[in-house]
Write a protein that holds these residues in place. Structure first.
Motif, mmCIF file in Angstrom:
data_model
loop_
_atom_site.group_PDB
_atom_site.id
_atom_site.type_symbol
_atom_site.label_atom_id
_atom_site.label_comp_id
_atom_site.label_asym_id
_atom_site.label_seq_id
_atom_site.Cartn_x
_atom_site.Cartn_y
_atom_site.Cartn_z
ATOM 1 N N SER A 110 0.851 -1.187 0.000
ATOM 2 C CA SER A 110 0.000 0.000 0.000
ATOM 3 C C SER A 110 0.889 1.240 0.000
ATOM 4 O O SER A 110 1.520 1.566 1.003
ATOM 5 C CB SER A 110 -0.906 -0.003 1.241
ATOM 6 O OG SER A 110 -1.730 1.137 1.254
ATOM 7 N N GLU A 134 -11.826 -2.266 0.081
ATOM 8 C CA GLU A 134 -10.777 -2.340 1.102
ATOM 9 C C GLU A 134 -11.254 -3.082 2.346
ATOM 10 O O GLU A 134 -10.553 -3.955 2.870
ATOM 11 C CB GLU A 134 -10.310 -0.930 1.470
ATOM 12 C CG GLU A 134 -9.170 -0.904 2.466
ATOM 13 C CD GLU A 134 -8.734 0.504 2.807
ATOM 14 O OE1 GLU A 134 -7.872 1.055 2.091
ATOM 15 O OE2 GLU A 134 -9.262 1.064 3.805
ATOM 16 N N LYS A 135 -12.453 -2.742 2.822
ATOM 17 C CA LYS A 135 -12.993 -3.384 4.033
ATOM 18 C C LYS A 135 -13.233 -4.876 3.827
ATOM 19 O O LYS A 135 -13.093 -5.670 4.766
ATOM 20 C CB LYS A 135 -14.302 -2.694 4.441
ATOM 21 C CG LYS A 135 -14.117 -1.318 5.052
ATOM 22 C CD LYS A 135 -15.468 -0.707 5.416
ATOM 23 C CE LYS A 135 -15.296 0.640 6.100
ATOM 24 N NZ LYS A 135 -16.600 1.266 6.418
ATOM 25 N N PHE A 138 -8.982 -6.299 3.077
ATOM 26 C CA PHE A 138 -7.837 -6.022 3.939
ATOM 27 C C PHE A 138 -7.754 -6.941 5.170
ATOM 28 O O PHE A 138 -6.670 -7.453 5.493
ATOM 29 C CB PHE A 138 -7.831 -4.555 4.368
ATOM 30 C CG PHE A 138 -6.447 -3.992 4.581
ATOM 31 C CD1 PHE A 138 -5.630 -4.467 5.597
ATOM 32 C CD2 PHE A 138 -5.956 -2.995 3.760
ATOM 33 C CE1 PHE A 138 -4.362 -3.959 5.808
ATOM 34 C CE2 PHE A 138 -4.677 -2.479 3.960
ATOM 35 C CZ PHE A 138 -3.882 -2.967 4.987
ATOM 36 N N PRO A 139 -8.867 -7.179 5.874
ATOM 37 C CA PRO A 139 -8.773 -8.055 7.067
ATOM 38 C C PRO A 139 -8.329 -9.478 6.755
ATOM 39 O O PRO A 139 -7.903 -10.203 7.656
ATOM 40 C CB PRO A 139 -10.204 -8.033 7.626
ATOM 41 C CG PRO A 139 -10.816 -6.792 7.077
ATOM 42 C CD PRO A 139 -10.216 -6.620 5.716
ATOM 43 N N LYS A 140 -8.417 -9.872 5.492
ATOM 44 C CA LYS A 140 -8.059 -11.232 5.095
ATOM 45 C C LYS A 140 -6.602 -11.347 4.642
ATOM 46 O O LYS A 140 -6.123 -12.452 4.359
ATOM 47 C CB LYS A 140 -8.984 -11.701 3.970
ATOM 48 C CG LYS A 140 -10.474 -11.654 4.319
ATOM 49 C CD LYS A 140 -11.325 -12.039 3.125
ATOM 50 C CE LYS A 140 -12.816 -12.000 3.439
ATOM 51 N NZ LYS A 140 -13.330 -10.649 3.723
ATOM 52 N N TYR A 155 -3.829 1.391 9.328
ATOM 53 C CA TYR A 155 -4.346 0.132 8.778
ATOM 54 C C TYR A 155 -4.409 -0.964 9.841
ATOM 55 O O TYR A 155 -5.377 -1.733 9.893
ATOM 56 C CB TYR A 155 -3.479 -0.325 7.605
ATOM 57 C CG TYR A 155 -3.754 0.397 6.308
ATOM 58 C CD1 TYR A 155 -5.053 0.625 5.879
ATOM 59 C CD2 TYR A 155 -2.712 0.837 5.495
ATOM 60 C CE1 TYR A 155 -5.312 1.285 4.685
ATOM 61 C CE2 TYR A 155 -2.953 1.491 4.295
ATOM 62 C CZ TYR A 155 -4.262 1.710 3.897
ATOM 63 O OH TYR A 155 -4.498 2.354 2.714
ATOM 64 N N SER A 156 -3.381 -1.049 10.663
ATOM 65 C CA SER A 156 -3.367 -2.085 11.707
ATOM 66 C C SER A 156 -4.516 -1.900 12.690
ATOM 67 O O SER A 156 -5.208 -2.859 13.057
ATOM 68 C CB SER A 156 -2.030 -2.054 12.459
ATOM 69 O OG SER A 156 -0.972 -2.455 11.624
ATOM 70 N N LYS A 158 -7.298 -0.308 12.184
ATOM 71 C CA LYS A 158 -8.594 -0.390 11.504
ATOM 72 C C LYS A 158 -8.984 -1.825 11.171
ATOM 73 O O LYS A 158 -10.156 -2.207 11.283
ATOM 74 C CB LYS A 158 -8.538 0.446 10.220
ATOM 75 C CG LYS A 158 -9.879 0.692 9.559
ATOM 76 C CD LYS A 158 -9.702 1.682 8.408
ATOM 77 C CE LYS A 158 -11.043 2.036 7.784
ATOM 78 N NZ LYS A 158 -10.879 3.015 6.677
ATOM 79 N N TYR A 159 -7.995 -2.636 10.768
ATOM 80 C CA TYR A 159 -8.319 -3.963 10.244
ATOM 81 C C TYR A 159 -7.707 -5.118 11.040
ATOM 82 O O TYR A 159 -7.928 -6.277 10.692
ATOM 83 C CB TYR A 159 -7.873 -4.058 8.779
ATOM 84 C CG TYR A 159 -8.608 -3.090 7.870
ATOM 85 C CD1 TYR A 159 -9.995 -3.180 7.707
ATOM 86 C CD2 TYR A 159 -7.931 -2.078 7.202
ATOM 87 C CE1 TYR A 159 -10.676 -2.290 6.879
ATOM 88 C CE2 TYR A 159 -8.602 -1.185 6.371
ATOM 89 C CZ TYR A 159 -9.978 -1.296 6.224
ATOM 90 O OH TYR A 159 -10.646 -0.410 5.413
ATOM 91 N N VAL A 161 -4.622 -6.132 11.246
ATOM 92 C CA VAL A 161 -3.640 -6.854 10.440
ATOM 93 C C VAL A 161 -2.249 -6.286 10.728
ATOM 94 O O VAL A 161 -2.078 -5.072 10.835
ATOM 95 C CB VAL A 161 -3.955 -6.710 8.930
ATOM 96 C CG1 VAL A 161 -2.845 -7.307 8.079
ATOM 97 C CG2 VAL A 161 -5.293 -7.374 8.603
#
Length: 370
Positions: A110, A134-135, A138-140, A155-156, A158-159, A161
């Motif tokens: 990203s 994205e939603k 991204f979590p996958k 990002y971490s 939010k998701y 990851v």
């Protein structure tokens, strides 16, 4: 030999981050294929890995992304591959679908906070569509990296990851000496300012930089690269009758671009606080200026300002209003002692910030793919 297919939506010539990554992967003995697009004005491309440049029917906005993603899906489906490397959200969906369909490992790079870019802020429906993608994906994801700590933390949080950090640092510039004949031809005894890069878009301070030149004497501004506002900048320069003070050049091969950057007295990065992406960005050109040992004048965006202050290599300005920019540059030119200090500090910074050092993080990530 394992094959990695790398995909990006832009013109491959000027995307130095992707080229650096591909070159490192080649050094790691991967078979690399880079897929991008070709524009009517695209420069020739010679790389030590295979490239595929797609000529698209649609050039802008929704139809471009729809066509590109559909054609990318088909190419990814039929090309031999072991690993997929997706660059930015606009290539992620076809890469994700193929990785699930064929059981291939997926890596996501990203480059920015894509859903917060300036071009989407005033287009809520389009922004929502990208955010939905994205939603969903991204979590996958299991193998993710981005350009700095601020974006990684967003990002971490939010998701949920783990997001690695691989900064977009320029390769070590082997020849730092300035081409005297080129310097004399371009600027003579004038001070030279440069604003360069392939993403000179809305709200990145380019318009203000042009207008600033009304208030500066014995100074020339070079704007080199490409972006959404490039044609607007040409019209603005003409309307203000600044053709003698402002030179706008299109995309150049990287080493040629760096010849201009080395000659410049001051490198500009003037992003405005209009969106979160600009607030937390760390543009390529900042590290290009460092490698060229060109002192910086930057707007007060978090990541860029911190880098400049920590290394004492330039000036930070709160307001990019043209008159205030011009006054700041006059102060910089007058304070020769401070300028010399920053110039000296850049020698240390150019040794510290090199892709040759940063790439070890990329090597580690690819050795331990999940």
């Amino acid at each position: 030999m394992q094959r990695i297919i790398v995909s990006v939506t832009n013109d491959l010539v000027t995307d130095q981050r992707v080229h650096k990554v591909c070159s490192t992967l080649v050094q790691m003995k991967y078979d690399v294929i880079l897929i991008g697009r070709k524009l009517p004005n695209s420069l020739p491309l010679t790389r030590n890995y295979r490239t595929i440049r797609m000529n698209l029917i649609f050039k802008k906005k929704v139809w471009f992304y729809a066509e590109y993603n559909m054609r990318l899906f088909i190419k990814l489906l039929f090309l031999k591959k072991d690993i997929l490397l997706s660059n930015d959200l606009d290539t992620l969906l076809p890469n994700f679908l193929i990785s699930k369909l064929l059981g291939k490992k997926l890596v996501y790079d990203s480059h920015e906070l894509f859903t917060e870019i300036g071009e989407l802020i005033d287009r809520p429906r389009v922004q929502k569509a990208w955010l939905t993608i994205e939603k969903f994906i991204f979590p996958k994801l299991k193998n993710v990296y981005t350009v700095n700590r601020s974006i990684a933390d967003i990002y971490s949080n939010k998701y949920g990851v783990d997001v690695n950090i691989i900064r977009n640092i320029a390769p070590k510039l082997q020849h730092k000496s300035v081409d005297i004949s080129l310097a004399n031809e371009i600027k003579g005894d004038k001070k030279m300012l440069i604003l360069q890069g392939s993403g000179i878009n809305i709200d990145r301070g380019a318009e203000e930089a042009v207008k600033m030149m009304k208030y500066l004497e014995n100074t020339i501004l070079y704007i080199i690269g490409s972006g959404d506002v490039f044609e607007d900048l040409k019209r603005l320069t003409k309307s203000l009758q600044l053709e003698e003070k402002v030179v706008i050049k299109g995309k150049l091969p990287y080493l040629e671009l760096m010849e201009y950057t080395k000659i410049a007295d001051l490198g500009l990065s003037l992003d405005k606080a209009t969106n979160l992406n600009y607030e937390f960005s760390l543009p390529n050109k900042v590290f290009d200026y460092i490698q060229a040992e060109t002192p910086l004048l930057v707007s007060n965006r978090k990541e860029v300002a911190n880098l400049v202050k920590e290394n004492n290599i330039g000036w930070v300005i709160d307001d990019v209003e043209p008159k205030k920019l011009a006054e700041k540059i006059k102060q910089i030119v007058a304070n020769t002692k401070e300028y010399a200090t920053y110039k000296q500090n850049l020698k240390k910074a150019s040794e510290k910030y090199t892709w040759e050092s940063e790439q070890s993080k990329l090597v580690e990530l690819f050795k331990n793919l999940k």
